[in-house]
Design an enzyme around this catalytic site. Sequence first.
Site, mmCIF file in Angstrom:
data_model
loop_
_atom_site.group_PDB
_atom_site.id
_atom_site.type_symbol
_atom_site.label_atom_id
_atom_site.label_comp_id
_atom_site.label_asym_id
_atom_site.label_seq_id
_atom_site.Cartn_x
_atom_site.Cartn_y
_atom_site.Cartn_z
ATOM 1 N N ASP A 33 0.838 -1.210 0.000
ATOM 2 C CA ASP A 33 0.000 0.000 0.000
ATOM 3 C C ASP A 33 0.871 1.257 0.000
ATOM 4 O OD1 ASP A 33 -2.360 1.391 -0.046
ATOM 5 O OD2 ASP A 33 -2.801 1.146 2.089
ATOM 6 N N ASN A 81 -11.072 -2.855 -5.256
ATOM 7 C CA ASN A 81 -10.361 -1.851 -6.064
ATOM 8 C C ASN A 81 -11.092 -1.487 -7.361
ATOM 9 O OD1 ASN A 81 -7.054 -2.972 -5.010
ATOM 10 N ND2 ASN A 81 -8.208 -1.193 -4.302
#
Length: 247
Positions: A33, A81
């Site tokens: 991330d 996502n």
Amino acid sequence: MTSATGPLPTAARSPSPQSGEGETPRHVAIIMDGNGRWAKARHLPRVAGHRKGIETVRVVTRAARSLGIEVLTLYAFSSENWRRPAEEISDLMGLLRHFIKSDLDELAREGVKLRVIGDHTAFAPDLVKMIDGALARTAANTGSTLVIGLNYGSQDEIVRAARALAGRDPAMIDAAAIETVLDTSGLPPVDLLIRTSGEHRLSNFMLWQAAYAELLFVDTLWPDFGADELRAAVTAYGLRERRFGGL
Ligand code: IPE
Ligand code: IPE
Ligand code: MG
């Protein structure tokens, strides 16, 4: 390890209670991330962060092999996502195509077996074909395993697993049976789960498999993560005492 009260789920059963001192984790899973924030800090488009993130993938997969980590799982694209702008999704798919083209030879040569978790068949047909080709090409490899999370979400995985077991005799459904229908079937449980970028959440990643994982949250953004930090993470893991519910 013995139990008077019946079998334990596989995740807890396989390793015995121990201090992990100096031990190398068999299975490291990483929530990669911080690509967007890395780019933003440089006044670059988000895709530049993803591009740099792929370089980190290359560096970290090599480092994991040299550290003797058997299984490395990387969360690349979550089932959530899809909520991102179409342009970013398309950039990510393009980078995945590029990664397979540029890195598959090395992975195959190094004896790495590729696995995918998540339902990658939702991707564009040409990409599905590339991914399936990569899986087939490395299927017989017996070195380390590189697992990529593609359109992966634990809840989706568990839903699919429940569907796969739905017709069975309920008495036959135990933790081991569930494990055989998870995307990770046959892989060891996660020993060490790392998330970069300072976020302290799991974002629907490996909720079953990380039941007894040691968790490590680091502030470093994924594009800045590297071999030294992976080594430091493994060292930190080696100092943790794992009990698996025992003493
Ligand atoms: C991780 O970086 C990569 C993916 C989720 C594909 P992000 O894109 O989430 O980066 P941040 O969190 O916005 O910085
Ligand atoms: C988790 O990161 C998914 C991947 C790394 C592929 P996100 O950036 O999507 O997670 P949230 O939205 O911050 O929880
Ligand atoms: Mg993020």
